[in-house]
Design a protein around this motif. Sequence first.
Motif, PDB file in Angstrom:
ATOM      1  N   THR A 171     -12.438   3.985   9.692  1.00  0.00           N
ATOM      2  CA  THR A 171     -10.823   4.262   9.781  1.00  0.00           C
ATOM      3  C   THR A 171     -10.325   5.704   9.154  1.00  0.00           C
ATOM      4  O   THR A 171      -9.849   6.268   9.704  1.00  0.00           O
ATOM      5  N   GLY A 191       0.330   6.460  -0.070  1.00  0.00           N
ATOM      6  CA  GLY A 191      -0.725   5.293  -1.012  1.00  0.00           C
ATOM      7  C   GLY A 191      -1.602   5.826  -0.932  1.00  0.00           C
ATOM      8  O   GLY A 191      -2.380   6.509  -0.238  1.00  0.00           O
ATOM      9  N   GLY A 226      -5.981   6.465   1.373  1.00  0.00           N
ATOM     10  CA  GLY A 226      -5.911   7.903   0.455  1.00  0.00           C
ATOM     11  C   GLY A 226      -7.058   8.533   0.539  1.00  0.00           C
ATOM     12  O   GLY A 226      -7.292   9.480   0.640  1.00  0.00           O
ATOM     13  N   VAL A 239       4.128   4.967  -4.756  1.00  0.00           N
ATOM     14  CA  VAL A 239       4.791   4.154  -5.047  1.00  0.00           C
ATOM     15  C   VAL A 239       4.597   2.961  -7.118  1.00  0.00           C
ATOM     16  O   VAL A 239       5.472   3.233  -7.430  1.00  0.00           O
ATOM     17  N   VAL A 240       3.213   2.906  -7.618  1.00  0.00           N
ATOM     18  CA  VAL A 240       3.113   2.336  -8.649  1.00  0.00           C
ATOM     19  C   VAL A 240       2.387   4.921  -9.165  1.00  0.00           C
ATOM     20  O   VAL A 240       1.607   3.986  -8.995  1.00  0.00           O
ATOM     21  N   ARG A 281      -0.884   4.466 -10.384  1.00  0.00           N
ATOM     22  CA  ARG A 281      -1.713   4.563  -9.587  1.00  0.00           C
ATOM     23  C   ARG A 281      -1.871   6.014  -8.572  1.00  0.00           C
ATOM     24  O   ARG A 281      -2.997   6.421  -7.888  1.00  0.00           O
ATOM     25  N   LEU A 306      -1.210   5.131   9.537  1.00  0.00           N
ATOM     26  CA  LEU A 306      -2.315   3.542   9.367  1.00  0.00           C
ATOM     27  C   LEU A 306      -1.697   2.428   9.161  1.00  0.00           C
ATOM     28  O   LEU A 306      -2.667   1.278   8.722  1.00  0.00           O
ATOM     29  N   ASP A 307      -0.710   1.942   8.636  1.00  0.00           N
ATOM     30  CA  ASP A 307       0.517   1.578   8.222  1.00  0.00           C
ATOM     31  C   ASP A 307       0.642   0.822   9.924  1.00  0.00           C
ATOM     32  O   ASP A 307       2.575   0.451   9.094  1.00  0.00           O
TER      33      ASP A 307
HETATM   34  N1  LIG Z   1      -5.096   0.898  10.589  1.00  0.00           N
HETATM   35  C1  LIG Z   1      -6.648   1.144  10.823  1.00  0.00           C
HETATM   36  O1  LIG Z   1      -7.914   1.374  11.040  1.00  0.00           O
HETATM   37  C2  LIG Z   1      -6.639   0.442   8.864  1.00  0.00           C
HETATM   38  C3  LIG Z   1      -7.584  -0.228   8.733  1.00  0.00           C
HETATM   39  C4  LIG Z   1      -7.492  -0.281   7.019  1.00  0.00           C
HETATM   40  C5  LIG Z   1      -6.143  -0.750   6.723  1.00  0.00           C
HETATM   41  N2  LIG Z   1      -5.890  -0.104   6.594  1.00  0.00           N
HETATM   42  C6  LIG Z   1      -3.779  -0.057   6.426  1.00  0.00           C
HETATM   43  O2  LIG Z   1      -3.907   0.768   5.447  1.00  0.00           O
HETATM   44  C7  LIG Z   1      -3.219   0.329   4.949  1.00  0.00           C
HETATM   45  C8  LIG Z   1      -3.910   0.962   3.311  1.00  0.00           C
HETATM   46  O3  LIG Z   1      -5.506   0.540   2.748  1.00  0.00           O
HETATM   47  P1  LIG Z   1      -5.819   0.651   1.855  1.00  0.00           P
HETATM   48  O4  LIG Z   1      -7.259  -0.268   1.611  1.00  0.00           O
HETATM   49  O5  LIG Z   1      -5.737   1.767   0.551  1.00  0.00           O
HETATM   50  O6  LIG Z   1      -4.788  -0.092   0.898  1.00  0.00           O
HETATM   51  P2  LIG Z   1      -4.357   0.161  -0.937  1.00  0.00           P
HETATM   52  O7  LIG Z   1      -3.999  -1.693  -1.242  1.00  0.00           O
HETATM   53  O8  LIG Z   1      -5.944   0.403  -1.711  1.00  0.00           O
HETATM   54  O9  LIG Z   1      -3.643   0.664  -1.221  1.00  0.00           O
HETATM   55  C9  LIG Z   1      -2.455   0.502  -0.458  1.00  0.00           C
HETATM   56  C10 LIG Z   1      -1.794   1.866  -1.182  1.00  0.00           C
HETATM   57  O10 LIG Z   1      -0.121   2.112  -1.505  1.00  0.00           O
HETATM   58  C11 LIG Z   1       0.656   1.567  -2.784  1.00  0.00           C
HETATM   59  N3  LIG Z   1       1.458   1.513  -1.630  1.00  0.00           N
HETATM   60  C12 LIG Z   1       2.501   0.711  -1.836  1.00  0.00           C
HETATM   61  N4  LIG Z   1       3.972   0.750  -1.333  1.00  0.00           N
HETATM   62  C13 LIG Z   1       3.577   2.026  -0.839  1.00  0.00           C
HETATM   63  C14 LIG Z   1       5.481   2.509   0.012  1.00  0.00           C
HETATM   64  N5  LIG Z   1       6.223   2.321  -0.156  1.00  0.00           N
HETATM   65  N6  LIG Z   1       4.734   3.975  -0.665  1.00  0.00           N
HETATM   66  C15 LIG Z   1       4.018   4.653  -1.676  1.00  0.00           C
HETATM   67  N7  LIG Z   1       2.507   4.328  -1.776  1.00  0.00           N
HETATM   68  C16 LIG Z   1       3.176   2.489  -1.969  1.00  0.00           C
HETATM   69  C17 LIG Z   1      -0.028   0.843  -3.094  1.00  0.00           C
HETATM   70  O11 LIG Z   1       0.318   1.227  -5.000  1.00  0.00           O
HETATM   71  C18 LIG Z   1      -1.770   1.131  -3.038  1.00  0.00           C
HETATM   72  O12 LIG Z   1      -1.336   2.387  -4.573  1.00  0.00           O
HETATM   73  C19 LIG Z   1      -2.700  -0.708   4.678  1.00  0.00           C
HETATM   74  O13 LIG Z   1      -1.446  -1.202   5.423  1.00  0.00           O
HETATM   75  C20 LIG Z   1      -4.049  -1.421   5.246  1.00  0.00           C
HETATM   76  O14 LIG Z   1      -3.865  -1.898   6.262  1.00  0.00           O
HETATM   77  C21 LIG Z   1      -5.706   0.482   8.073  1.00  0.00           C
END
Ligand SMILES: NC(=O)c1ccc[n+]([C@@H]2O[C@H](COP(=O)([O-])OP(=O)(O)OC[C@H]3O[C@@H](n4cnc5c(N)ncnc54)[C@H](O)[C@@H]3O)[C@@H](O)[C@H]2O)c1
Length: 327
Positions: free
Chosen positions: A117, A140, A145, A167-168, A171, A231-232
């Motif tokens: 990703t 995020g 991130g 948001v946390v 983190r 990514l979200d």
């Molecule tokens: N497009 C792709 O190919 C792909 C692949 C993997 C993951 N993703 C997506 O990427 C995103 C992140 O995945 P991850 O594995 O890093 O998850 P993760 O849980 O490790 O990290 C997500 C972070 O976002 C924070 N967060 C929640 N709401 C927020 C907001 N409004 N503003 C800022 N931060 C916020 C959380 O506290 C957490 O620390 C997810 O939506 C996941 O589905 C996309």
Amino acid sequence: MAKAEPILYLSNRDLEQLGLSLGEIVPILEAMFRRKASGDTAQPPKIFFHRGGPRFYSSMVSSAPGLGYAGCKWQSGDPENPGRGLAYIQGLFILSEDATGQPVAIMDSKWVTGNRTAAASAVAAKHLARRDARTIAILGCGLQGRKNLEALKAVLPSLVRCQAYDVVAEREAAFVRETHERWGVVVVGAGSAERAVRGADIVITAGPIEDHRRATLMPEWLAPGTLTIALDYDSYVTDAAIAAADLVLTDDRGQIEDARQREGKFTGVTRIDAELADLLTTGQGRRTTEDQRILVFNLGIALEDLATGVEILNRARRKKVGILLPA
Ligand SMILES: NC(=O)c1ccc[n+]([C@@H]2O[C@H](COP(=O)([O-])OP(=O)(O)OC[C@H]3O[C@@H](n4cnc5c(N)ncnc54)[C@H](O)[C@@H]3O)[C@@H](O)[C@H]2O)c1
């Protein structure tokens, strides 16, 4: 008759041991996007469904006869998991050889997803960011991130500053502690999404994929020339920010359409100018001026898993990493 082969099982730790870097995955994905453009691939839309709130299940399949393999990834997502000491996204990836269809490897999908990703973001940034991009915003501060910061620095050495927001608050602080100057980038906690985005040349949105969208990223936060990589899905980017983009790209049009029809997502996306595969092969969707605001929806595609998985299999066989399961 061909004999059934044993299946190679690779754990997350095995994958870490292989030493496949994000910078090495970038050209593997570029080659895969070119293969996609050539039509030598099959990739039905991913199956994605929420299982209460932002938790989800997904399944992604693809084949690339020219590569010699097909693959299937089964995953779950749960934003509460980090609080349980588990990854947000977990699952397995199965690789089959195309000639016989027999499964040849099963691997933990966390590593594959986490790295491919970020490498796909790096492909987009390498070809679409302003040439002088210095500042990246990370919204995020989780796995993506961290991986995105590393991957983008690998392709854009000019990046020197990262403005991070989670948001946390703990983190966000942990992200700053862990990454500050690790990749030769000064990382600061922004305290709000708006403060993170203002002044950034590249924005990565990596919060959860929401079932009920509460998008907040406003177009006036984005300076001319900004590249935003979502990514979200469309969970962070408002319809106004989508409408204000000069160019909108994606890793796969079909998936956008499918998510629109089956999930009610991407209702604000009225046009897609190009896929990354077009950009790499024909230049369609390329940046033509330094002040264009470009938005990329990288949904994550099965072919990225496949291309990365094949490289992993080859390395694991060479290095004799993993456990052979009886056929
Ligand atoms: N497009 C792709 O190919 C792909 C692949 C993997 C993951 N993703 C997506 O990427 C995103 C992140 O995945 P991850 O594995 O890093 O998850 P993760 O849980 O490790 O990290 C997500 C972070 O976002 C924070 N967060 C929640 N709401 C927020 C907001 N409004 N503003 C800022 N931060 C916020 C959380 O506290 C957490 O620390 C997810 O939506 C996941 O589905 C996309």
